[in-house]
Each structure stands twice: as structure tokens, then as C-alpha cells.
Design an enzyme around this catalytic site. Structure first.
Site, PDB file in Angstrom:
ATOM      1  CG  ASP A 236      -1.696  -1.261   1.383  1.00  0.00           C
ATOM      2  OD1 ASP A 236      -1.739  -2.053   0.430  1.00  0.00           O
ATOM      3  OD2 ASP A 236      -2.257  -1.462   2.467  1.00  0.00           O
TER       4      ASP A 236
ATOM      5  CD  GLU B 242       0.104  -6.475   9.256  1.00  0.00           C
ATOM      6  OE1 GLU B 242      -0.052  -6.060  10.423  1.00  0.00           O
ATOM      7  OE2 GLU B 242      -0.402  -5.929   8.267  1.00  0.00           O
TER       8      GLU B 242
HETATM    9  C1  9WN Z   1      -5.775  -2.589   2.738  1.00  0.00           C
HETATM   10  C2  9WN Z   1      -4.752  -7.767   4.600  1.00  0.00           C
HETATM   11  C3  9WN Z   1      -4.169  -6.618   3.796  1.00  0.00           C
HETATM   12  C4  9WN Z   1      -3.096  -7.091   2.801  1.00  0.00           C
HETATM   13  C5  9WN Z   1      -2.342  -5.935   2.172  1.00  0.00           C
HETATM   14  C6  9WN Z   1      -1.803  -5.052   3.297  1.00  0.00           C
HETATM   15  C7  9WN Z   1      -2.949  -4.567   4.183  1.00  0.00           C
HETATM   16  C8  9WN Z   1      -5.043  -3.253   3.911  1.00  0.00           C
HETATM   17  C9  9WN Z   1      -4.864  -2.279   5.056  1.00  0.00           C
HETATM   18  O1  9WN Z   1      -3.627  -5.673   4.728  1.00  0.00           O
HETATM   19  O2  9WN Z   1      -3.791  -3.750   3.399  1.00  0.00           O
HETATM   20  O3  9WN Z   1      -6.051  -3.539   1.764  1.00  0.00           O
HETATM   21  O4  9WN Z   1      -5.874  -1.978   5.729  1.00  0.00           O
HETATM   22  O5  9WN Z   1      -3.746  -1.800   5.295  1.00  0.00           O
HETATM   23  O6  9WN Z   1      -1.088  -3.981   2.794  1.00  0.00           O
HETATM   24  O7  9WN Z   1      -1.291  -6.419   1.366  1.00  0.00           O
HETATM   25  O8  9WN Z   1      -3.697  -7.844   1.781  1.00  0.00           O
HETATM   26  O9  9WN Z   1      -3.716  -8.518   5.174  1.00  0.00           O
END
Ligand code: 9WN
Length: 458
Positions: free
Chosen positions: A191, A426
Site C-alpha cells: 500500500d 504480520e
Molecule cells: C488494505 C490484509 C491486507 C493485505 C495488504 C496489506 C494490508 C489493507 C490495510 O492488509 O492492506 O487492503 O488496511 O492496510 O497492505 O497487502 O492484503 O492482510
């Protein structure tokens, strides 16, 4: 079985640890428990606190791990995700669990408003996609748990996986160059990578708009580790621009504020065609068109995203038609393409083993998500430096497939060492290995199981 793993850090100092069979069995147990406790009727939540719904590429990684321990769940996981596929073939990046209370994640279903978009499924979803690693996941799940039930599941999924690719090829090839573009940083999966700083800076937004919302992530994770309010203001502005047009892709080039061709997304897109060719062989379909498409994607990736000056792959901003210069770990991920030409593989090995990323037969620090020599390297903030297992897992597969077993083994040991030292976090501090973000994170568990099952050289 024993493995030298590292780096575990004690008091900030690197220590090489040797995991004996008991340690490895213990790690496996922790991973299984994490996957079990994150299981939610037909899918695995990435994290009970931070991400309590279903995420697209997370589910693919889950299926890879689940195939070893509870194969029927691997298929249920993928089936539930693909039940939320839109009529146009897009696989949404979030599928919301209707049983959860409003506010359990931000931005929630009310902000996405998928119910009024044409072709959306009955369940609430986001309107974005994520890297298409699902065909690869389905193939690997089958290989881990071959048999009639898995073959039936593969046959069931195959048309949906093909439709996912058709959506990307038909609607997201905005430049008409054979690559697909992401319309939001969330689609990249990384992100707030420094890769997106330049195109994000061009998105008009004020951090102050966030006063009107309550962010959910900063209630569960350290705000200093997460994307900033200004990042979020821009994320919401880009969502609004897409939502305003009902998430249709016609006319994106003329109107959309964020249009980028990402090396990881496109490597996954090409990798999916390679996987589909193998799935086609297994299920009695024709692998030919997948092989042709795969070759075209690799050719386009090399032509459009390889930067000879830096010797790595970089995203292309379609709004300026320029490569984005930040040297992030995204650049290494085309290694997952089996047909990447040897000279590009060689260049990526130079980049991977440089001080920027430090991959080695014996790694003294984990693989970072961003060039650790760059001035904007941030060891604590999300995708701006920390180490993540999913990206390392992809790079390791590529190194192994392209004849670098020693580097693949070093990276594997480093990743196992991270979980041995800190648990199924994570992500991890790229110097100390300290666990960051959500402590019971499902893809870390799933991919750890995969790494443990593979020998060091595979
Ligand atoms: C937005 C769920 C997701 C991953 C992404 C990671 C994070 C979300 C957030 O979490 O993104 O989609 O709220 O930050 O960047 O890679 O799929 O684990």
C-alpha cells in the site's frame, strides 16, 4: 530434519539459531494454531483485530498453507473468495463478512457501496483487486494435496481463474501494451511503498479530511508504523474517483488519478498464465492459449518495466509514462516468471544480493521491502522497509526456479528464523527481526508451513 535459521535477534544483536526437529515441530504447531484460530466459517481472516474480513491475495496464500494441513479448507477458502467474483471477472480485494459490526474495519462496506455497482455480487465487497496469485495458489494446493477431491476443486475453479485473467486483460490494459495497471495503491498489496510516493503526491487531498472518519487500523497498530492520514486521505480520494463511475474501467486513462503498471502485479499476472497452463493440462483443457499469453506478458514486462540503468524492474506511471525510480522489493518479483530471460535474472540477482536487499546464502538481516540504503528507508513503517513473508516467499521461489539454490536457501532460513524469533507476526523489523503489526497474522503462518515443508534447496 534441522535447519540453521537466522537472524533471530537477542537484545538487538544478530544470533544465528539452529532449529532442531523439536523447534521446527513447535513452529509448525504455532502456524497451524494461528490458521485455525483465524478460520471463519469459509475463509481465513488475515488478523482477528486489524483485518477481520476476507482479503483476496491473503486467501491465495492461506490456501497454499492450508493445503498441507486441512486440504478441504484450502478449497473452501478459494471457493468462498470466488463466489464474490463480479460479473466482469474482477475478484474483489475485500469480501466483507456481514456478521461483523459496522466499524470493524475502515473503510467498510458503506464507503465502498458495491451494492449499487453493476455486476457486483450479493455480498458487500470493495471494488478493487489485488495481485492475481490465485491460479498459482490453486496449482500449489493441488500439488500439496493431489487426489480426486483436489482435481474436482481445480476443475471448478478453472473457469473463474480464467475470468479473473480476462478481466485484467480486457479492462485493465489501459495503455494497450499487454500489461495491466493498478488503479489504487491498495491493489498492489504494498500500500504505502515508496514506489507510489510520486503518483500519490499528484492526487489532490488534505490530511484534515480524515477528521471526518475514524480509522480502525490505528486503534490496533502503532500509528507511527502505519500509512499516514495524508496517505489515507489520498486513498479515499482515489476510491471516490473510481466509485463515482460505478467501478467501471472504461475511460480510466482520461479520468482516473492513479494509474500505475506494477512489476509485482504484472509478474503475478504472467505467473497466473503459467499456472493456468498447468491446471489446463491437469483438467483436460487446452494449455496453448495460456502459454501464448504468458510469453506475451513476460515480453511486455521486460520491454515496459525493466530499467537497464538500475538493472531492476520499476513501476511505470501511466499518467506521465515514466518509470518510477524508487528501488523497492517490487523490482525483484519478476523472478517468479519461469521464462524471464537469463540476463534479466542475472541483473535481479545482482540487485537482490546488493547492500540494498542483502540476499545471501547466510543472511545477516531479513529481506527488506525497500532499499535499505535509500534515504527514505523506514524500518518501522509498513511497506517502507519492514520485512514481509509473502514477498520473500515469492522471491525465494524465483531464485530457486532460476538456479540459485544457495540464495533461495539463505532466504528461506532467514524467514523461518524471523518466525522462530518473533512468532507469526504480520511483518518484522528489517534489522532486529522484532515482530511488528498484527501478532497472529495468517499469511505468515500459511507461508511458514510451505517453507517448512520444502527442503532448503527447493
Ligand atoms: C488494505 C490484509 C491486507 C493485505 C495488504 C496489506 C494490508 C489493507 C490495510 O492488509 O492492506 O487492503 O488496511 O492496510 O497492505 O497487502 O492484503 O492482510
Amino acid at each position: 530434519m534441522s535447519a540453521e535459521v537466522g537472524p533471530a535477534r537477542v537484545g538487538g544483536t544478530a544470533v544465528a539459531r539452529t532449529c532442531g526437529p523439536a523447534d521446527l515441530a513447535g513452529l509448525r504447531r504455532i502456524a497451524i494454531d494461528t490458521l485455525d484460530s483465524n478460520w471463519e466459517h469459509d475463509h481465513t481472516v488475515p488478523s482477528r483485530t486489524l483485518y477481520p474480513h476476507q482479503w483476496s491475495w491473503d486467501s491465495a496464500f492461506m490456501a497454499i498453507g492450508l493445503a498441507q494441513i486441512r486440504p478441504e479448507r484450502a478449497w473452501t477458502e478459494l471457493d468462498s473468495l470466488f463466489r464474490a467474483q463480479w460479473a466482469d471477472g474482477r475478484v474483489p480485494h475485500i469480501v466483507f463478512n456481514p456478521a461483523l459490526r459496522v466499524g470493524s474495519y475502515f473503510p467498510g462496506p458503506e464507503l465502498w457501496g458495491s451494492a449499487t455497482a453493476e455486476g457486483a455480487p450479493a455480498v458487500h465487497t470493495s471494488g478493487l483487486v489485488q495481485p492475481p496469485v490465485h491460479a498459482l495458489a490453486a496449482l500449489l494446493a493441488y500439488r500439496r494435496a493431489p487426489g480426486q477431491a483436489s482435481l474436482t476443486a481445480l476443475r471448478r475453479l478453472y473457469p473463474a481463474l480464467v475470468a479473473q485473467q480476462r478481466y485484467l486483460a480486457g479492462r485493465r490494459d489501459v495503455a494497450g501494451d499487454g500489461l495491466v495497471c493498478v488503479v489504487h495503491p491498495w491493489e498492489s498489496g504494498l500500500d504505502n511503498s515508496p514506489a507510489w510516493d510520486e503518483p500519490m503526491a499528484a492526487v489532490p487531498a488534505e490530511a484534515a479530511v480524515m477528521r471526518a472518519y475514524r480509522r480502525h487500523d490505528t486503534a490496533h497498530a502503532d500509528a507511527a508504523h502505519r500509512p499516514t492520514d495524508l496517505d489515507y486521505a489520498r486513498y479515499l480520494a482515489i476510491v471516490a474517483a473510481y466509485r463515482e463511475h460505478g467501478y467501471t474501467d472504461r475511460g480510466l486513462a482520461e479520468r482516473h488519478p492513479f494509474l500505475v503498471e506494477c512489476p509485482l502485479f504484472n509478474a503475478a499476472y504472467g505467473g497466473a498464465e503459467h499456472a493456468l497452463a498447468e491446471i489446463a493440462v491437469l483438467t483436460g483443457a487446452d494449455p496453448g492459449p495460456h502459454r501464448v499469453h504468458a510469453a506475451r506478458i513476460t515480453e511486455a514486462l521486460v520491454r515496459r518495466l525493466y530499467d537497464p540503468g538500475s538493472g531492476t524492474f520499476q513501476p511505470r506511471d501511466l499518467r506521465t509514462d515514466r518509470l518510477l525510480g524508487a528501488r523497492t522489493v517490487l523490482g525483484l518479483t519478476p523472478l517468479i516468471l519461469p521464462d524471464l530471460p537469463a540476463r534479466h535474472v542475472d541483473a535481479l540477482v545482482v540487485e537482490a544480493t546488493s547492500a540494498r536487499f542483502g540476499i545471501a546464502g547466510r543472511m545477516d538481516r531479513p529481506l527488506p521491502s525497500h532499499d535499505r540504503t535509500a534515504p527514505d528507508f523506514e524500518p518501522l513503517r509498513y511497506w517502507r522497509g519492514p520485512s514481509w513473508l509473502n514477498v520473500g516467499w515469492l522471491v525465494r521461489r524465483g531464485l530457486a526456479a532460476h538456479g540459485h539454490p544457495d540464495l533461495a536457501a539463505g532466504l528461506r532460513e532467514s524467514m523461518i528464523g524471523l518466525v522462530a524469533g518473533a512468532g507469526c507476526h504480520e511483518y518484522f523489523h528489517p534489522d532486529t527481526g522484532v515482530g511488528l503489526g498484527s501478532p497472529a497474522f495468517a499469511w505468515t503462518a500459511a507461508l511458514l508451513l510451505d517453507l517448512l515443508a520444502d527442503g532448503p534447496a527447493r
